[in-house]
Design a protein around this motif. Structure first.
Motif, PDB file in Angstrom:
ATOM      1  N   ILE A  10       0.908  -1.304  -0.137  1.00  0.00           N
ATOM      2  CA  ILE A  10       0.056   0.177   0.125  1.00  0.00           C
ATOM      3  C   ILE A  10       0.814   1.178  -0.084  1.00  0.00           C
ATOM      4  CG2 ILE A  10      -1.654   1.234   1.259  1.00  0.00           C
ATOM      5  CD1 ILE A  10      -2.767  -1.489   2.226  1.00  0.00           C
ATOM      6  N   LYS A  11       0.483   2.096  -0.939  1.00  0.00           N
ATOM      7  CA  LYS A  11       1.416   3.211  -1.278  1.00  0.00           C
ATOM      8  C   LYS A  11       1.858   4.168   0.027  1.00  0.00           C
ATOM      9  CE  LYS A  11       2.658   6.786  -4.744  1.00  0.00           C
ATOM     10  NZ  LYS A  11       2.022   7.442  -5.746  1.00  0.00           N
ATOM     11  N   LYS A  12       0.601   4.436   0.674  1.00  0.00           N
ATOM     12  CA  LYS A  12       0.782   5.713   1.731  1.00  0.00           C
ATOM     13  C   LYS A  12       0.369   4.920   2.814  1.00  0.00           C
ATOM     14  CE  LYS A  12       0.142  10.272   2.982  1.00  0.00           C
ATOM     15  NZ  LYS A  12       1.436  11.097   2.528  1.00  0.00           N
ATOM     16  N   ARG A  13       1.051   4.871   4.115  1.00  0.00           N
ATOM     17  CA  ARG A  13       0.625   4.060   5.181  1.00  0.00           C
ATOM     18  C   ARG A  13       0.879   5.125   6.214  1.00  0.00           C
ATOM     19  NH1 ARG A  13       4.064   1.483   2.539  1.00  0.00           N
ATOM     20  NH2 ARG A  13       5.586   1.473   3.911  1.00  0.00           N
ATOM     21  N   ILE A  14      -0.066   5.558   7.123  1.00  0.00           N
ATOM     22  CA  ILE A  14       0.125   6.647   8.205  1.00  0.00           C
ATOM     23  C   ILE A  14       0.134   5.928   9.452  1.00  0.00           C
ATOM     24  CG2 ILE A  14      -0.872   8.696   9.138  1.00  0.00           C
ATOM     25  CD1 ILE A  14      -1.971   9.372   6.381  1.00  0.00           C
ATOM     26  N   GLY A  15       1.191   6.318  10.131  1.00  0.00           N
ATOM     27  CA  GLY A  15       0.897   5.989  11.692  1.00  0.00           C
ATOM     28  C   GLY A  15       1.482   6.789  12.757  1.00  0.00           C
ATOM     29  N   THR A  16       2.219   6.554  13.894  1.00  0.00           N
ATOM     30  CA  THR A  16       2.463   7.787  14.813  1.00  0.00           C
ATOM     31  C   THR A  16       3.902   7.407  15.202  1.00  0.00           C
ATOM     32  OG1 THR A  16       1.959   6.389  16.909  1.00  0.00           O
ATOM     33  CG2 THR A  16       0.265   7.461  15.973  1.00  0.00           C
ATOM     34  N   THR A  17       4.487   8.619  15.582  1.00  0.00           N
ATOM     35  CA  THR A  17       5.914   8.504  16.204  1.00  0.00           C
ATOM     36  C   THR A  17       6.014   7.705  17.183  1.00  0.00           C
ATOM     37  OG1 THR A  17       5.693  10.681  17.307  1.00  0.00           O
ATOM     38  CG2 THR A  17       6.656  10.632  15.073  1.00  0.00           C
ATOM     39  N   ASN A  18       5.039   7.346  18.000  1.00  0.00           N
ATOM     40  CA  ASN A  18       4.939   7.026  19.517  1.00  0.00           C
ATOM     41  C   ASN A  18       5.173   5.344  19.465  1.00  0.00           C
ATOM     42  OD1 ASN A  18       4.567   9.590  20.070  1.00  0.00           O
ATOM     43  ND2 ASN A  18       3.959   8.823  22.177  1.00  0.00           N
ATOM     44  N   ARG A  19       5.010   4.813  18.074  1.00  0.00           N
ATOM     45  CA  ARG A  19       4.836   3.125  18.121  1.00  0.00           C
ATOM     46  C   ARG A  19       6.048   2.929  17.155  1.00  0.00           C
ATOM     47  NH1 ARG A  19       2.363   3.151  21.686  1.00  0.00           N
ATOM     48  NH2 ARG A  19       0.224   2.562  22.195  1.00  0.00           N
ATOM     49  N   LEU A  20       7.168   2.362  18.076  1.00  0.00           N
ATOM     50  CA  LEU A  20       8.106   1.845  17.490  1.00  0.00           C
ATOM     51  C   LEU A  20       8.125   1.194  16.078  1.00  0.00           C
ATOM     52  CD1 LEU A  20      11.450   2.327  17.408  1.00  0.00           C
ATOM     53  CD2 LEU A  20      11.316  -0.168  18.765  1.00  0.00           C
ATOM     54  N   TYR A  21       7.209   0.353  15.951  1.00  0.00           N
ATOM     55  CA  TYR A  21       7.294  -0.343  14.752  1.00  0.00           C
ATOM     56  C   TYR A  21       6.581   0.240  13.673  1.00  0.00           C
ATOM     57  CZ  TYR A  21       2.322  -1.067  16.393  1.00  0.00           C
ATOM     58  OH  TYR A  21       1.133  -0.967  17.076  1.00  0.00           O
ATOM     59  N   HIS A  22       5.788   1.385  13.836  1.00  0.00           N
ATOM     60  CA  HIS A  22       5.309   2.258  12.861  1.00  0.00           C
ATOM     61  C   HIS A  22       6.544   2.839  11.996  1.00  0.00           C
ATOM     62  CE1 HIS A  22       1.229   2.945  14.365  1.00  0.00           C
ATOM     63  NE2 HIS A  22       1.157   1.950  13.810  1.00  0.00           N
ATOM     64  N   TRP A  23       7.619   3.072  12.835  1.00  0.00           N
ATOM     65  CA  TRP A  23       8.841   3.571  11.990  1.00  0.00           C
ATOM     66  C   TRP A  23       9.595   2.731  10.925  1.00  0.00           C
ATOM     67  CZ3 TRP A  23      11.235   8.343  13.023  1.00  0.00           C
ATOM     68  CH2 TRP A  23      10.988   9.110  13.972  1.00  0.00           C
ATOM     69  N   PHE A  24       9.071   1.241  11.111  1.00  0.00           N
ATOM     70  CA  PHE A  24       9.602   0.356  10.005  1.00  0.00           C
ATOM     71  C   PHE A  24       8.356   0.037   9.035  1.00  0.00           C
ATOM     72  CE2 PHE A  24      12.048   0.090  13.883  1.00  0.00           C
ATOM     73  CZ  PHE A  24      13.233  -0.116  13.562  1.00  0.00           C
ATOM     74  N   THR A  25       7.048   0.448   9.399  1.00  0.00           N
ATOM     75  CA  THR A  25       6.103  -0.176   8.907  1.00  0.00           C
ATOM     76  C   THR A  25       5.437   0.872   8.038  1.00  0.00           C
ATOM     77  OG1 THR A  25       4.624  -0.160  10.654  1.00  0.00           O
ATOM     78  CG2 THR A  25       5.813  -2.159  10.092  1.00  0.00           C
ATOM     79  N   CYS A  26       5.374   2.215   8.347  1.00  0.00           N
ATOM     80  CA  CYS A  26       4.869   3.209   7.922  1.00  0.00           C
ATOM     81  C   CYS A  26       5.680   4.335   7.221  1.00  0.00           C
ATOM     82  CB  CYS A  26       3.901   3.966   9.129  1.00  0.00           C
ATOM     83  SG  CYS A  26       2.590   2.977   9.946  1.00  0.00           S
ATOM     84  N   ASN A  27       5.070   5.062   6.128  1.00  0.00           N
ATOM     85  CA  ASN A  27       6.055   5.806   5.388  1.00  0.00           C
ATOM     86  C   ASN A  27       5.612   7.367   5.524  1.00  0.00           C
ATOM     87  OD1 ASN A  27       3.840   5.909   3.962  1.00  0.00           O
ATOM     88  ND2 ASN A  27       4.959   4.936   2.186  1.00  0.00           N
ATOM     89  N   THR A  28       4.645   7.679   6.604  1.00  0.00           N
ATOM     90  CA  THR A  28       4.051   8.779   7.013  1.00  0.00           C
ATOM     91  C   THR A  28       3.852   8.902   8.565  1.00  0.00           C
ATOM     92  OG1 THR A  28       3.224   9.334   4.865  1.00  0.00           O
ATOM     93  CG2 THR A  28       2.517  10.750   6.843  1.00  0.00           C
ATOM     94  N   LEU A  29       4.610   9.413   9.447  1.00  0.00           N
ATOM     95  CA  LEU A  29       4.544   9.518  10.714  1.00  0.00           C
ATOM     96  C   LEU A  29       3.867  10.753  11.334  1.00  0.00           C
ATOM     97  CD1 LEU A  29       7.681   7.591  11.834  1.00  0.00           C
ATOM     98  CD2 LEU A  29       5.387   6.623  11.477  1.00  0.00           C
ATOM     99  N   VAL A  30       2.970  10.597  12.360  1.00  0.00           N
ATOM    100  CA  VAL A  30       2.360  11.742  12.905  1.00  0.00           C
ATOM    101  C   VAL A  30       2.609  11.820  14.433  1.00  0.00           C
ATOM    102  CG1 VAL A  30       0.333  13.075  13.528  1.00  0.00           C
ATOM    103  CG2 VAL A  30       0.378  11.933  11.274  1.00  0.00           C
ATOM    104  N   PRO A  31       3.331  13.025  14.902  1.00  0.00           N
ATOM    105  CA  PRO A  31       3.536  12.806  16.471  1.00  0.00           C
ATOM    106  C   PRO A  31       2.149  12.881  17.193  1.00  0.00           C
ATOM    107  CG  PRO A  31       4.690  14.689  15.240  1.00  0.00           C
ATOM    108  CD  PRO A  31       3.610  14.131  14.234  1.00  0.00           C
ATOM    109  N   LEU A  32       2.049  11.871  18.073  1.00  0.00           N
ATOM    110  CA  LEU A  32       0.810  11.663  18.827  1.00  0.00           C
ATOM    111  C   LEU A  32       1.202  11.143  19.976  1.00  0.00           C
ATOM    112  CD1 LEU A  32      -2.098  12.453  18.880  1.00  0.00           C
ATOM    113  CD2 LEU A  32      -2.608  10.182  17.664  1.00  0.00           C
ATOM    114  N   SER A  33       0.814  11.440  21.285  1.00  0.00           N
ATOM    115  CA  SER A  33       0.636  10.654  22.311  1.00  0.00           C
ATOM    116  C   SER A  33      -0.674  10.393  22.879  1.00  0.00           C
ATOM    117  CB  SER A  33       1.610  11.269  23.379  1.00  0.00           C
ATOM    118  OG  SER A  33       1.587  10.428  24.589  1.00  0.00           O
TER     119      SER A  33
END
Length: 333
Positions: A108-131
């Motif tokens: 999937i071309k664009k995958r949005i996650g959060t900076t607070n989940r370590l695995y999102h750094w490896f699985t997502c290509n757009t990160l949103v700062p969110l706690s």
């Protein structure tokens, strides 16, 4: 307005929320806000079988991808399922590493996650700062924050959230259930249990409440799942003549419609309290004051929704008089 690279016109967006019914309701404003900017995009949700009916009740949701269909399948088999959906963007509202990795492997071309989940750094290509843990915002408002990954920087106030549920696709109510609703009295649903997923007001308290409710003004229904029906049965039998038991009798699609046609609902932090708020009927939530579980984070949000909060996590500090003072002010439309 989102930039051209985030233009979702005629694109397919997948909103990932693989937990409970109430969580799916609180994901609806994300869908409504995307539709406001991009009316022609297709929005699907990734959810569990038991949340399909509530997802399909929102006019902002166009499709449903069943997470349960992935069980027992290989990565390649799931990729084949996802390929038929032609998904362009995935937004992770629910933190689940297995889903994040699978959507990456599906390409999937664009995958949005959060900076607070370590695995999102490896699985997502757009990160949103969110706690979420340290935020004072409601869960529905926190969900909307993820849209910053699409450069949609709009925040919703508490009062605006209910404008974006889109809960309007109600199935026709079975005549048997429709006949239970009083045309004259205030139809009040009490949903006392939560499958132990939240702090509950005791059945002893509900018993005192039922005995003090004005039976000339209110028709009282007791609702719950099939499992809860078995648990509630002895209590229900003790209150014969004061209540109408609908627990375990309606499938979710019918229960959603029944709630929408009732006049008010009382419940703790569980799915029906959010359905009622989104449907626009009078709603009273009974909540603990424990941070991250309180009404500020998980309370019902609607034009006619309000909450009562316990003191020191003791639900017994919410009194029968507290509830009567609220519901006696409600008027049948």
């Amino acid at each position: 307005m989102p930039s051209s690279k985030n233009n979702l016109t005629n694109k397919h967006v997948l909103i990932c929320r693989t937990d409970a019914v109430g969580d799916m309701v609180l994901a609806m404003p994300v869908c409504g806000l995307i539709k406001e900017y991009f009316p022609s995009c297709k929005i699907s949700v990734l959810g569990r079988t038991y949340t399909r009916d509530i997802a399909q009740a929102s006019r902002h949701i166009d499709g449903f991808v069943n997470f349960d269909d992935w069980q027992g399948k290989s990565v390649e088999e799931i990729n084949t399922l996802l390929a038929t959906e032609k998904i362009d963007v995935a937004i992770h509202l629910k933190d689940l590493s297995t889903v994040a990795w699978q959507l990456k492997r599906a390409g999937i071309k664009k995958r949005i996650g959060t900076t607070n989940r370590l695995y999102h750094w490896f699985t997502c290509n757009t990160l949103v700062p969110l706690s979420r843990k340290n935020s004072g915002l409601h869960e529905a408002q926190l969900n909307v924050k993820l849209l910053r990954g699409l450069n949609i920087k709009r925040d919703l106030s508490w009062n605006e959230v209910s404008d974006y549920y889109g809960l309007s696709r109600f199935q026709p109510l079975n005549p048997t259930f429709e006949a239970l609703l009083s045309p004259d009295k205030f139809n009040l649903i009490i949903h006392p249990k939560s499958h132990k997923n939240s702090k509950e007001w005791s059945l002893d308290n509900y018993s005192k409440l039922v005995h003090r409710i004005d039976q000339n003004r209110f028709k009282v229904f007791i609702s719950g799942s099939q499992k809860e029906h078995e648990e509630l049965l002895p209590w229900v039998q003790q209150h014969e003549g004061l209540i109408t038991d609908i627990s375990g009798k309606l499938p979710l699609s019918q229960f959603i419609t029944f709630i929408s046609q009732a006049d008010g609902l009382i419940a703790c932090s569980t799915g029906p309290v959010h359905i009622a708020a989104a449907a626009g009927i009078f709603t009273l939530g009974l909540y603990t004051d424990i941070k991250t579980k309180d009404a500020g984070r998980w309370g019902p949000v609607g034009k006619k929704a309000e909450s009562l909060t316990a003191v020191n996590a003791d639900m017994e500090t919410i009194t029968v008089d507290d509830i009567l003072n609220k519901i006696n002010a409600w008027q049948k439309p």
